[in-house]
Motif scaffolding. Structure first.
Motif, PDB file in Angstrom:
ATOM      1  N   ASP A   8       0.804  -1.225   0.000  1.00 44.12           N
ATOM      2  CA  ASP A   8       0.000   0.000   0.000  1.00 44.12           C
ATOM      3  C   ASP A   8       0.839   1.279   0.000  1.00 44.12           C
ATOM      4  OD1 ASP A   8       0.892   0.145   2.559  1.00 44.12           O
ATOM      5  OD2 ASP A   8      -1.055  -0.065   3.508  1.00 44.12           O
ATOM      6  N   GLY A   9       2.146   1.135   0.071  1.00 51.32           N
ATOM      7  CA  GLY A   9       3.005   2.306  -0.048  1.00 51.32           C
ATOM      8  C   GLY A   9       3.095   3.155   1.213  1.00 51.32           C
ATOM      9  N   TYR A  10       2.387   2.744   2.257  1.00 48.90           N
ATOM     10  CA  TYR A  10       2.456   3.496   3.502  1.00 48.90           C
ATOM     11  C   TYR A  10       3.553   2.964   4.401  1.00 48.90           C
ATOM     12  CZ  TYR A  10      -1.964   5.983   2.934  1.00 48.90           C
ATOM     13  OH  TYR A  10      -2.954   6.815   2.515  1.00 48.90           O
ATOM     14  N   THR A  11       4.048   3.841   5.235  1.00 52.55           N
ATOM     15  CA  THR A  11       4.978   3.404   6.264  1.00 52.55           C
ATOM     16  C   THR A  11       4.181   3.064   7.514  1.00 52.55           C
ATOM     17  OG1 THR A  11       6.733   4.787   5.371  1.00 52.55           O
ATOM     18  CG2 THR A  11       6.959   4.092   7.653  1.00 52.55           C
ATOM     19  N   HIS A  12       4.317   1.839   7.989  1.00 53.83           N
ATOM     20  CA  HIS A  12       3.550   1.378   9.141  1.00 53.83           C
ATOM     21  C   HIS A  12       4.437   1.272  10.366  1.00 53.83           C
ATOM     22  CE1 HIS A  12      -0.110   0.149   6.908  1.00 53.83           C
ATOM     23  NE2 HIS A  12       0.742   0.024   5.919  1.00 53.83           N
ATOM     24  N   ALA A  13       3.780   1.384  11.517  1.00 50.33           N
ATOM     25  CA  ALA A  13       4.491   1.202  12.776  1.00 50.33           C
ATOM     26  C   ALA A  13       4.433  -0.263  13.176  1.00 50.33           C
ATOM     27  CB  ALA A  13       3.857   2.066  13.859  1.00 50.33           C
ATOM     28  N   ILE A  14       5.576  -0.804  13.565  1.00 53.03           N
ATOM     29  CA  ILE A  14       5.664  -2.211  13.944  1.00 53.03           C
ATOM     30  C   ILE A  14       6.420  -2.324  15.260  1.00 53.03           C
ATOM     31  CG2 ILE A  14       6.690  -4.420  13.275  1.00 53.03           C
ATOM     32  CD1 ILE A  14       6.113  -3.607  10.395  1.00 53.03           C
ATOM     33  N   CYS A  32      -1.631  -1.456  13.197  1.00 51.82           N
ATOM     34  CA  CYS A  32      -2.984  -1.224  12.683  1.00 51.82           C
ATOM     35  C   CYS A  32      -3.628  -2.526  12.234  1.00 51.82           C
ATOM     36  CB  CYS A  32      -2.935  -0.246  11.512  1.00 51.82           C
ATOM     37  SG  CYS A  32      -2.057  -0.886  10.079  1.00 51.82           S
ATOM     38  N   GLY A  33      -2.871  -3.634  12.250  1.00 49.13           N
ATOM     39  CA  GLY A  33      -3.430  -4.910  11.837  1.00 49.13           C
ATOM     40  C   GLY A  33      -3.076  -5.267  10.407  1.00 49.13           C
ATOM     41  N   HIS A  34      -2.512  -4.330   9.696  1.00 52.44           N
ATOM     42  CA  HIS A  34      -2.107  -4.563   8.313  1.00 52.44           C
ATOM     43  C   HIS A  34      -0.858  -5.440   8.276  1.00 52.44           C
ATOM     44  CE1 HIS A  34      -1.789  -3.562   4.053  1.00 52.44           C
ATOM     45  NE2 HIS A  34      -0.506  -3.437   4.248  1.00 52.44           N
ATOM     46  N   VAL A  35      -0.846  -6.401   7.362  1.00 51.15           N
ATOM     47  CA  VAL A  35       0.359  -7.211   7.213  1.00 51.15           C
ATOM     48  C   VAL A  35       1.267  -6.538   6.203  1.00 51.15           C
ATOM     49  CG1 VAL A  35       1.305  -9.428   6.501  1.00 51.15           C
ATOM     50  CG2 VAL A  35      -0.809  -9.350   7.828  1.00 51.15           C
ATOM     51  N   VAL A  36       2.431  -6.160   6.679  1.00 55.62           N
ATOM     52  CA  VAL A  36       3.374  -5.407   5.865  1.00 55.62           C
ATOM     53  C   VAL A  36       4.341  -6.341   5.162  1.00 55.62           C
ATOM     54  CG1 VAL A  36       5.268  -3.759   5.949  1.00 55.62           C
ATOM     55  CG2 VAL A  36       3.241  -3.409   7.367  1.00 55.62           C
ATOM     56  N   LEU A  37       4.418  -6.200   3.859  1.00 54.90           N
ATOM     57  CA  LEU A  37       5.496  -6.854   3.126  1.00 54.90           C
ATOM     58  C   LEU A  37       6.591  -5.813   2.978  1.00 54.90           C
ATOM     59  CD1 LEU A  37       3.361  -8.569   0.365  1.00 54.90           C
ATOM     60  CD2 LEU A  37       4.268  -9.599   2.430  1.00 54.90           C
ATOM     61  N   PRO A  50      -1.984   6.586   8.457  1.00 54.75           N
ATOM     62  CA  PRO A  50      -2.808   7.293   9.452  1.00 54.75           C
ATOM     63  C   PRO A  50      -3.445   6.344  10.451  1.00 54.75           C
ATOM     64  CG  PRO A  50      -3.842   7.378   7.263  1.00 54.75           C
ATOM     65  CD  PRO A  50      -2.487   6.784   7.083  1.00 54.75           C
ATOM     66  N   VAL A  51      -3.728   5.106  10.029  1.00 58.14           N
ATOM     67  CA  VAL A  51      -4.334   4.147  10.958  1.00 58.14           C
ATOM     68  C   VAL A  51      -3.337   3.768  12.045  1.00 58.14           C
ATOM     69  CG1 VAL A  51      -5.530   1.940  11.177  1.00 58.14           C
ATOM     70  CG2 VAL A  51      -5.716   3.250   9.053  1.00 58.14           C
ATOM     71  N   CYS A  52      -2.098   3.541  11.637  1.00 61.57           N
ATOM     72  CA  CYS A  52      -1.055   3.244  12.622  1.00 61.57           C
ATOM     73  C   CYS A  52      -0.913   4.401  13.597  1.00 61.57           C
ATOM     74  CB  CYS A  52       0.286   3.010  11.923  1.00 61.57           C
ATOM     75  SG  CYS A  52       0.513   1.313  11.364  1.00 61.57           S
ATOM     76  N   ARG A  53      -0.972   5.597  13.085  1.00 59.08           N
ATOM     77  CA  ARG A  53      -0.818   6.758  13.943  1.00 59.08           C
ATOM     78  C   ARG A  53      -1.939   6.797  14.992  1.00 59.08           C
ATOM     79  NH1 ARG A  53       1.620  11.532  11.507  1.00 59.08           N
ATOM     80  NH2 ARG A  53       0.700  10.754   9.611  1.00 59.08           N
ATOM     81  N   GLU A  54      -3.148   6.487  14.531  1.00 65.67           N
ATOM     82  CA  GLU A  54      -4.290   6.443  15.448  1.00 65.67           C
ATOM     83  C   GLU A  54      -4.080   5.390  16.525  1.00 65.67           C
ATOM     84  OE1 GLU A  54      -7.406   8.086  15.709  1.00 65.67           O
ATOM     85  OE2 GLU A  54      -6.169   9.523  14.633  1.00 65.67           O
ATOM     86  N   LEU A  56      -1.311   4.094  17.613  1.00 62.00           N
ATOM     87  CA  LEU A  56      -0.253   4.485  18.542  1.00 62.00           C
ATOM     88  C   LEU A  56      -0.774   5.492  19.556  1.00 62.00           C
ATOM     89  CD1 LEU A  56       2.814   4.795  16.179  1.00 62.00           C
ATOM     90  CD2 LEU A  56       2.302   2.975  17.797  1.00 62.00           C
ATOM     91  N   ARG A  57      -1.585   6.408  19.089  1.00 59.56           N
ATOM     92  CA  ARG A  57      -2.176   7.385  19.994  1.00 59.56           C
ATOM     93  C   ARG A  57      -3.122   6.706  20.964  1.00 59.56           C
ATOM     94  NH1 ARG A  57      -4.698  11.528  16.403  1.00 59.56           N
ATOM     95  NH2 ARG A  57      -2.877  12.475  15.484  1.00 59.56           N
ATOM     96  N   GLY A  58      -3.929   5.760  20.424  1.00 58.74           N
ATOM     97  CA  GLY A  58      -4.891   5.036  21.251  1.00 58.74           C
ATOM     98  C   GLY A  58      -4.202   4.224  22.328  1.00 58.74           C
ATOM     99  N   ASP A  59      -3.086   3.599  21.979  1.00 61.38           N
ATOM    100  CA  ASP A  59      -2.344   2.797  22.951  1.00 61.38           C
ATOM    101  C   ASP A  59      -1.938   3.645  24.143  1.00 61.38           C
ATOM    102  OD1 ASP A  59      -0.559   0.435  20.842  1.00 61.38           O
ATOM    103  OD2 ASP A  59      -2.553   0.422  21.701  1.00 61.38           O
ATOM    104  N   ALA A  60      -1.515   4.852  23.868  1.00 64.39           N
ATOM    105  CA  ALA A  60      -1.071   5.732  24.942  1.00 64.39           C
ATOM    106  C   ALA A  60      -2.248   6.155  25.806  1.00 64.39           C
ATOM    107  CB  ALA A  60      -0.387   6.959  24.360  1.00 64.39           C
ATOM    108  N   ALA A  61      -3.435   6.233  25.187  1.00 64.93           N
ATOM    109  CA  ALA A  61      -4.601   6.726  25.901  1.00 64.93           C
ATOM    110  C   ALA A  61      -5.314   5.628  26.687  1.00 64.93           C
ATOM    111  CB  ALA A  61      -5.576   7.363  24.921  1.00 64.93           C
ATOM    112  N   GLU A  62      -5.073   4.357  26.332  1.00 59.19           N
ATOM    113  CA  GLU A  62      -5.778   3.276  27.011  1.00 59.19           C
ATOM    114  C   GLU A  62      -4.803   2.288  27.653  1.00 59.19           C
ATOM    115  OE1 GLU A  62      -8.973   1.591  24.488  1.00 59.19           O
ATOM    116  OE2 GLU A  62      -7.919   2.658  22.930  1.00 59.19           O
ATOM    117  N   PRO A  63      -4.156   2.672  28.710  1.00 57.36           N
ATOM    118  CA  PRO A  63      -3.191   1.784  29.348  1.00 57.36           C
ATOM    119  C   PRO A  63      -3.863   0.615  30.064  1.00 57.36           C
ATOM    120  CG  PRO A  63      -3.439   3.802  30.608  1.00 57.36           C
ATOM    121  CD  PRO A  63      -4.292   3.952  29.391  1.00 57.36           C
TER     122      PRO A  63
END
Ligand SMILES: [Zn+2]
Length: 79
Positions: A8-14, A32-37, A50-54, A56-63
């Protein structure tokens, strides 16, 4: 860590855990649940997913949500 996805050309957080697990296969499950090749490192960085960014933000907000539970439910909802 951040890895550019070839599909998908996006950079994902892993997470480092996922990186260690997936590096034998060359695929990684992003937060984000996406399988990155993994794309070749020589390519220029893509836009950050943007989903990964969300997530990551959510993780910080829901400990209070156990990490294992979240991983399992994402795994199940994955197609
Ligand atoms: Zn992502």
């Amino acid at each position: 860590m951040h890895i550019r996805c070839d599909t998908d050309g996006y950079t994902h957080a892993i997470t480092e855990d996922e990186f260690a697990t997936g590096r034998h296969e060359g695929r990684f499950r992003a937060v984000c649940g996406h399988v990155v090749l993994a794309a070749p490192m020589i390519e220029e960085p893509g836009r950050f997913d943007p989903v990964c960014r969300e997530v990551l933000r959510g993780d910080a907000a829901e400990p209070s949500v156990p990490r294992q539970e979240r991983r399992r439910s994402r795994w199940r909802s994955r197609r």
